[in-house]
Design a protein around this motif. Structure first.
Motif, PDB file in Angstrom:
ATOM      1  N   ARG A 102       0.817  -1.305   0.145  1.00 22.47           N
ATOM      2  CA  ARG A 102       0.061  -0.048   0.048  1.00 22.47           C
ATOM      3  C   ARG A 102       0.772   1.210  -0.043  1.00 22.47           C
ATOM      4  NH1 ARG A 102      -3.733   1.775  -2.673  1.00 22.47           N
ATOM      5  NH2 ARG A 102      -4.033   3.758  -1.893  1.00 22.47           N
ATOM      6  N   ALA A 103       2.121   1.404   0.913  1.00 21.15           N
ATOM      7  CA  ALA A 103       2.846   2.461   0.821  1.00 21.15           C
ATOM      8  C   ALA A 103       3.533   2.552  -0.413  1.00 21.15           C
ATOM      9  CB  ALA A 103       3.924   2.208   1.857  1.00 21.15           C
ATOM     10  N   HIS A 104       3.822   1.542  -1.123  1.00 21.66           N
ATOM     11  CA  HIS A 104       4.355   1.557  -2.535  1.00 21.66           C
ATOM     12  C   HIS A 104       3.388   2.041  -3.587  1.00 21.66           C
ATOM     13  CE1 HIS A 104       5.954   0.231  -6.442  1.00 21.66           C
ATOM     14  NE2 HIS A 104       7.050   0.014  -5.949  1.00 21.66           N
ATOM     15  N   GLU A 105       2.156   1.552  -3.578  1.00 18.87           N
ATOM     16  CA  GLU A 105       1.141   2.214  -4.295  1.00 18.87           C
ATOM     17  C   GLU A 105       0.693   3.539  -4.348  1.00 18.87           C
ATOM     18  OE1 GLU A 105      -2.092  -0.532  -3.564  1.00 18.87           O
ATOM     19  OE2 GLU A 105      -1.383  -2.137  -4.888  1.00 18.87           O
ATOM     20  N   LYS A 106       0.847   3.997  -3.017  1.00 18.08           N
ATOM     21  CA  LYS A 106       0.566   5.439  -2.610  1.00 18.08           C
ATOM     22  C   LYS A 106       1.626   6.195  -3.112  1.00 18.08           C
ATOM     23  CE  LYS A 106      -0.368   8.216   1.527  1.00 18.08           C
ATOM     24  NZ  LYS A 106      -0.217   8.534   2.769  1.00 18.08           N
ATOM     25  N   GLU A 107       2.970   5.823  -2.974  1.00 23.09           N
ATOM     26  CA  GLU A 107       4.003   6.588  -3.477  1.00 23.09           C
ATOM     27  C   GLU A 107       4.354   6.737  -5.234  1.00 23.09           C
ATOM     28  OE1 GLU A 107       9.051   7.098  -2.686  1.00 23.09           O
ATOM     29  OE2 GLU A 107       7.618   6.210  -1.247  1.00 23.09           O
ATOM     30  N   PHE A 108       4.037   5.392  -5.759  1.00 20.69           N
ATOM     31  CA  PHE A 108       4.285   5.227  -7.146  1.00 20.69           C
ATOM     32  C   PHE A 108       3.108   4.987  -8.004  1.00 20.69           C
ATOM     33  CE2 PHE A 108       8.195   3.961  -4.761  1.00 20.69           C
ATOM     34  CZ  PHE A 108       8.969   4.894  -5.130  1.00 20.69           C
ATOM     35  N   GLY A 109       2.054   4.707  -7.489  1.00 25.50           N
ATOM     36  CA  GLY A 109       0.870   4.206  -8.327  1.00 25.50           C
ATOM     37  C   GLY A 109       0.875   2.957  -8.702  1.00 25.50           C
ATOM     38  N   SER A 113       1.613  -1.451  -7.839  1.00 22.26           N
ATOM     39  CA  SER A 113       1.929  -2.227  -6.704  1.00 22.26           C
ATOM     40  C   SER A 113       3.358  -2.865  -7.121  1.00 22.26           C
ATOM     41  CB  SER A 113       0.899  -3.595  -6.638  1.00 22.26           C
ATOM     42  OG  SER A 113       1.313  -4.348  -7.727  1.00 22.26           O
ATOM     43  N   PRO A 114       4.222  -3.487  -6.154  1.00 20.30           N
ATOM     44  CA  PRO A 114       5.445  -3.705  -6.624  1.00 20.30           C
ATOM     45  C   PRO A 114       5.525  -4.961  -7.465  1.00 20.30           C
ATOM     46  CG  PRO A 114       5.161  -3.605  -4.267  1.00 20.30           C
ATOM     47  CD  PRO A 114       3.955  -3.264  -4.785  1.00 20.30           C
ATOM     48  N   GLN A 115       4.328  -5.805  -7.555  1.00 17.12           N
ATOM     49  CA  GLN A 115       4.260  -6.691  -8.523  1.00 17.12           C
ATOM     50  C   GLN A 115       4.101  -6.297  -9.928  1.00 17.12           C
ATOM     51  OE1 GLN A 115       2.252  -6.676  -5.794  1.00 17.12           O
ATOM     52  NE2 GLN A 115       1.988  -8.635  -5.063  1.00 17.12           N
ATOM     53  N   ASP A 116       3.616  -5.083 -10.077  1.00 17.42           N
ATOM     54  CA  ASP A 116       3.349  -4.449 -11.668  1.00 17.42           C
ATOM     55  C   ASP A 116       4.545  -4.013 -11.903  1.00 17.42           C
ATOM     56  OD1 ASP A 116       0.646  -4.853 -11.308  1.00 17.42           O
ATOM     57  OD2 ASP A 116       0.103  -3.072 -10.707  1.00 17.42           O
ATOM     58  N   SER A 117       5.461  -3.662 -10.937  1.00 20.15           N
ATOM     59  CA  SER A 117       7.151  -2.986 -11.301  1.00 20.15           C
ATOM     60  C   SER A 117       8.062  -4.025 -11.230  1.00 20.15           C
ATOM     61  CB  SER A 117       7.138  -1.918 -10.554  1.00 20.15           C
ATOM     62  OG  SER A 117       7.287  -1.949  -9.239  1.00 20.15           O
ATOM     63  N   SER A 118       7.763  -5.284 -11.163  1.00 18.37           N
ATOM     64  CA  SER A 118       8.912  -6.328 -10.909  1.00 18.37           C
ATOM     65  C   SER A 118       9.950  -6.385 -11.874  1.00 18.37           C
ATOM     66  CB  SER A 118       8.097  -7.904 -10.817  1.00 18.37           C
ATOM     67  OG  SER A 118       7.630  -8.255 -11.925  1.00 18.37           O
ATOM     68  N   THR A 119       9.542  -6.031 -13.096  1.00 18.08           N
ATOM     69  CA  THR A 119      10.666  -5.897 -13.964  1.00 18.08           C
ATOM     70  C   THR A 119      11.402  -4.568 -13.963  1.00 18.08           C
ATOM     71  OG1 THR A 119       9.222  -4.980 -15.717  1.00 18.08           O
ATOM     72  CG2 THR A 119       9.517  -7.545 -15.493  1.00 18.08           C
ATOM     73  N   SER A 120      11.193  -3.693 -13.157  1.00 22.05           N
ATOM     74  CA  SER A 120      11.866  -2.467 -12.851  1.00 22.05           C
ATOM     75  C   SER A 120      13.192  -2.425 -12.873  1.00 22.05           C
ATOM     76  CB  SER A 120      11.189  -1.428 -11.901  1.00 22.05           C
ATOM     77  OG  SER A 120      11.179  -2.202 -10.708  1.00 22.05           O
ATOM     78  N   THR A 121      13.853  -1.283 -12.991  1.00 23.12           N
ATOM     79  CA  THR A 121      15.347  -1.471 -12.837  1.00 23.12           C
ATOM     80  C   THR A 121      15.629  -1.111 -11.291  1.00 23.12           C
ATOM     81  OG1 THR A 121      15.373   0.899 -13.449  1.00 23.12           O
ATOM     82  CG2 THR A 121      16.059  -0.834 -15.183  1.00 23.12           C
ATOM     83  N   PRO A 122      16.761  -1.372 -10.630  1.00 22.65           N
ATOM     84  CA  PRO A 122      16.778  -0.895  -9.425  1.00 22.65           C
ATOM     85  C   PRO A 122      16.797   0.665  -9.150  1.00 22.65           C
ATOM     86  CG  PRO A 122      18.535  -2.618 -10.071  1.00 22.65           C
ATOM     87  CD  PRO A 122      18.041  -2.048 -11.127  1.00 22.65           C
ATOM     88  N   GLY A 123      16.343   0.908  -8.035  1.00 24.90           N
ATOM     89  CA  GLY A 123      16.031   2.288  -7.709  1.00 24.90           C
ATOM     90  C   GLY A 123      14.616   2.913  -8.242  1.00 24.90           C
ATOM     91  N   SER A 124      13.856   2.223  -9.115  1.00 24.20           N
ATOM     92  CA  SER A 124      12.793   2.898  -9.682  1.00 24.20           C
ATOM     93  C   SER A 124      11.740   2.657  -9.358  1.00 24.20           C
ATOM     94  CB  SER A 124      12.926   2.137 -11.402  1.00 24.20           C
ATOM     95  OG  SER A 124      12.253   0.708 -11.302  1.00 24.20           O
ATOM     96  N   GLY A 125      11.612   2.160  -7.953  1.00 20.14           N
ATOM     97  CA  GLY A 125      10.216   1.904  -7.447  1.00 20.14           C
ATOM     98  C   GLY A 125      10.353   0.586  -6.292  1.00 20.14           C
ATOM     99  N   GLY A 126      10.257  -0.427  -6.776  1.00 20.40           N
ATOM    100  CA  GLY A 126      10.348  -1.678  -5.810  1.00 20.40           C
ATOM    101  C   GLY A 126       9.854  -2.785  -6.553  1.00 20.40           C
ATOM    102  N   THR A 127      10.228  -3.812  -6.082  1.00 22.60           N
ATOM    103  CA  THR A 127       9.574  -5.307  -6.216  1.00 22.60           C
ATOM    104  C   THR A 127       9.860  -6.093  -5.297  1.00 22.60           C
ATOM    105  OG1 THR A 127      10.329  -6.996  -8.145  1.00 22.60           O
ATOM    106  CG2 THR A 127      12.146  -5.873  -7.112  1.00 22.60           C
ATOM    107  N   TYR A 128       9.306  -7.610  -5.742  1.00 23.20           N
ATOM    108  CA  TYR A 128       9.375  -8.621  -4.872  1.00 23.20           C
ATOM    109  C   TYR A 128      10.694  -9.234  -5.259  1.00 23.20           C
ATOM    110  CZ  TYR A 128       4.640  -7.785  -2.523  1.00 23.20           C
ATOM    111  OH  TYR A 128       3.624  -7.334  -1.963  1.00 23.20           O
ATOM    112  N   ASP A 129      11.409  -9.726  -4.285  1.00 25.30           N
ATOM    113  CA  ASP A 129      12.667 -10.637  -4.877  1.00 25.30           C
ATOM    114  C   ASP A 129      12.108 -11.814  -5.093  1.00 25.30           C
ATOM    115  OD1 ASP A 129      12.630 -11.804  -2.384  1.00 25.30           O
ATOM    116  OD2 ASP A 129      14.227 -10.908  -1.758  1.00 25.30           O
TER     117      ASP A 129
END
Length: 169
Positions: free
Chosen positions: A106-113, A115-131
């Motif tokens: 929820r904190a991630h969604e509030k900050e980045f719009g 969920s971490p799962q949606d950005s799981s292919t993101s690059t480091p520092g671009s938001g977050g992810t589940y490992d």
């Protein structure tokens, strides 16, 4: 509160229940002050090992806070952390982990719009992810006490499970 701090839990619990009844009668059953009193009562019961009651009080408080103040209110996250800590004490690791992840998601969604799962292919520092182990991580731009506490609690949970790599992340 004074009785609770003096380890007079039974006396404190009866007064706390009476205060809850008064708040419900005067303010209605879904007022934020009722949720606050439920949190106080849950803490007293937790100190006495009354875990079933603790769970019901925290769940009701979460429901009230969410309904009246919204999902992003800090009281929702704090109460979820309280409930997760209760689960941790009972070694209900799966339930605790899910609550911690809910708070962080929820904190991630509030900050980045997203969920971490949606950005799981993101690059480091671009938001977050589940490992790969299911741990949650991101660069925290808005370092809130609730997020920091949740990350520490999640790390403690992973350590208790022997998941040291996830705990370090």
């Amino acid at each position: 509160v004074l009785y609770g701090k003096s380890n007079k839990f039974k006396e404190a619990e009866s007064l706390c229940k009476r205060a809850l009844e008064i708040r419900e009668k005067c303010l209605g059953p879904v007022h934020p002050d009722v949720a606050k009193q439920l949190n106080n009562l849950a803490l007293l019961c937790q100190n006495q090992g009354k875990y079933d009651e603790v769970e019901s009080y925290y769940k009701r408080a979460i429901e009230i806070y969410t309904k009246t103040l919204g999902i992003d209110d800090p009281n929702v996250a704090k109460t979820k952390n309280n409930l997760a800590s209760d689960y941790l004490k009972q070694q209900k690791y799966k339930e605790a982990e899910q609550l911690y992840k809910d708070v962080l998601t929820r904190a991630h969604e509030k900050e980045f719009g997203t969920s971490p799962q949606d950005s799981s292919t993101s690059t480091p520092g671009s938001g977050g992810t589940y490992d790969a182990q299911g741990g949650w991580y991101k660069t925290i731009r808005a370092d809130t006490p609730t997020v920091t506490t949740t990350l520490k609690n999640l790390s403690l949970l992973y350590r208790r499970q022997g998941r040291y790599e996830a705990a370090d992340t």
